[in-house]
Design an enzyme around this catalytic site. Structure first.
Site, PDB file in Angstrom:
ATOM      1  N   ASP A  42       6.682 -24.516  -9.902  1.00  0.00           N
ATOM      2  CA  ASP A  42       5.787 -23.395  -9.670  1.00  0.00           C
ATOM      3  C   ASP A  42       6.607 -22.124  -9.902  1.00  0.00           C
ATOM      4  O   ASP A  42       7.847 -22.176  -9.912  1.00  0.00           O
ATOM      5  CB  ASP A  42       5.262 -23.447  -8.235  1.00  0.00           C
ATOM      6  N   ASP A 232       5.997 -24.254  -3.377  1.00  0.00           N
ATOM      7  CA  ASP A 232       6.125 -23.801  -1.991  1.00  0.00           C
ATOM      8  C   ASP A 232       4.809 -23.409  -1.351  1.00  0.00           C
ATOM      9  O   ASP A 232       4.690 -23.385  -0.145  1.00  0.00           O
ATOM     10  CB  ASP A 232       7.082 -22.597  -1.915  1.00  0.00           C
ATOM     11  N   ASP A 236       0.030 -25.440  -3.861  1.00  0.00           N
ATOM     12  CA  ASP A 236       0.858 -26.458  -4.509  1.00  0.00           C
ATOM     13  C   ASP A 236       0.734 -27.824  -3.837  1.00  0.00           C
ATOM     14  O   ASP A 236       1.251 -28.807  -4.365  1.00  0.00           O
ATOM     15  CB  ASP A 236       2.334 -26.031  -4.491  1.00  0.00           C
TER      16      ASP A 236
END
Length: 354
Positions: A42, A232, A236
């Site tokens: 990410d 995080d 996600d």
């Protein structure tokens, strides 16, 4: 030795990971980490610090910049998203208005009633307005924008910037040193912003403008497996659960991400990602080594005993000694490698990945 060596080694490896503030939830996860060939990241809060700051505000003719910030911050004051926290911090608690009928669309934005007005805050493509959006300048590389609409009228946007982690480039290089050349960035941000972050890091593939469901599909489509996903945020959580090994940056990440991940990094340090793979590979190497040593010694002693050279009582004692050797060797996984062993581990990890 076959029954004892592997569990002891994996428990030792999980203990070693815990010393590095890496929580590995099972021995199976540790074994999966040792085989990782692809890593997906990410962007916000993972490759970047996740502390975006408001750069500037662009308002339409009907609204002032302070109005845009006040409406957006009031609507998002209860959201856990990093962009929402940045906007509320910029506004200050004194400027916040009560919000009701708050509805959050995961990966898109927030809708709420603020001071009698229906306020939408989020992606430009998600916000529905009854009037055409005003002409706005293109974002600079590295910038991201949160768009605001009030009573279905475009009000403006808040432009934010986030900074790449100081050790992000080193982390990607360490992954390449481990033989992991396939790296991917999956983000909900604009393509230009994502590529601006990915290019200097050497990330080979970028997919932008993704919703949480799109990230899950993107990870599932990766053919070079097993694949690790590092993230995080609360958005996600689905993709962390879908990956072969999900790694959550748990120090500042969401509880949902930490719960759905297989590995949780308890400090705000991206460098622990390659560390977790190194520990896993060393653990598997030691487990196989201990099994090999134990079985080899047992076979040699059984062949000798077959000719009556070893009395039964001595044979029993020697078998206990073989078990003890296997256990002691497996316990090496619980400590950090030293000197030549560290170099051999790195070489073995690289060649094993190749």
């Amino acid at each position: 030795p076959l029954l004892i060596a592997a569990p002891v080694a994996f428990i030792g490896g999980m203990s070693r990971a815990a010393h590095e503030n890496i929580v590995v939830k099972s021995g199976g996860t540790l074994e999966q980490l040792a085989q990782i060939t692809s890593v997906a990241f990410d962007k916000t809060g993972t490759l970047t610090y996740g502390r975006p700051e408001v750069d500037h505000v662009e308002a339409s003719a009907a609204f002032s910049e302070s109005d845009i910030v006040r409406y957006a911050a009031s609507a998002e004051q209860s959201s856990p998203h990093v962009l929402a926290r940045a906007i509320t911090a910029h506004a200050g608690t004194a400027d916040l208005l009560p919000a009701s009928d708050v509805e959050e669309s995961s990966g898109n934005g927030v809708t709420a009633t603020v001071d009698g007005h229906r306020v939408q805050v989020g992606k430009q493509s998600w916000i529905v307005t009854d009037a055409p959006a005003p002409d706005i300048s293109a974002l600079e590389p590295g910038q991201m924008a949160v768009y605001v609409a009030v009573d279905s009228a475009p009000a403006g946007r808040i432009v934010l910037t986030d900074h790449v982690r100081d050790n992000a480039a080193d982390t990607l290089q360490r992954l390449r040193d481990l033989g992991i050349d396939h790296t991917v960035m999956l983000t909900g941000d604009a393509q230009a912003t994502a590529e601006h972050i990915a290019a200097p890091l050497g990330i080979t593939h970028v997919e932008a403008n993704l919703l949480p469901a799109d990230k899950v599909r993107a990870v599932s489509a990766i053919t070079d497996r097993p694949v690790m996903m590092v993230g995080d945020g609360v958005n996600d959580a689905p993709v962390l659960a879908a990956a072969d090994a999900g790694v959550a940056m748990g120090a500042k990440g969401s509880t949902a991400a930490s719960q759905s991940a297989d590995v949780v990094i308890m400090v705000d340090d991206l460098g622990r990602v390659p560390t977790s793979i190194t520990i896993a590979r060393r653990t598997v190497h030691i487990a196989l080594q201990s099994i090999g040593i134990g079985i080899s010694l047992s076979i040699i002693l059984m062949l000798i005993a077959a000719f009556g050279v070893i009395p039964a009582i001595i044979g029993a004692a020697l078998q206990e000694a073989v078990d003890l050797v296997s256990i002691l060797n497996s316990l090496r996984a619980a400590r950090a490698p030293r000197g030549k062993e560290q170099n051999k581990t790195r070489a073995a990890s690289t060649s094993g990945a190749a």
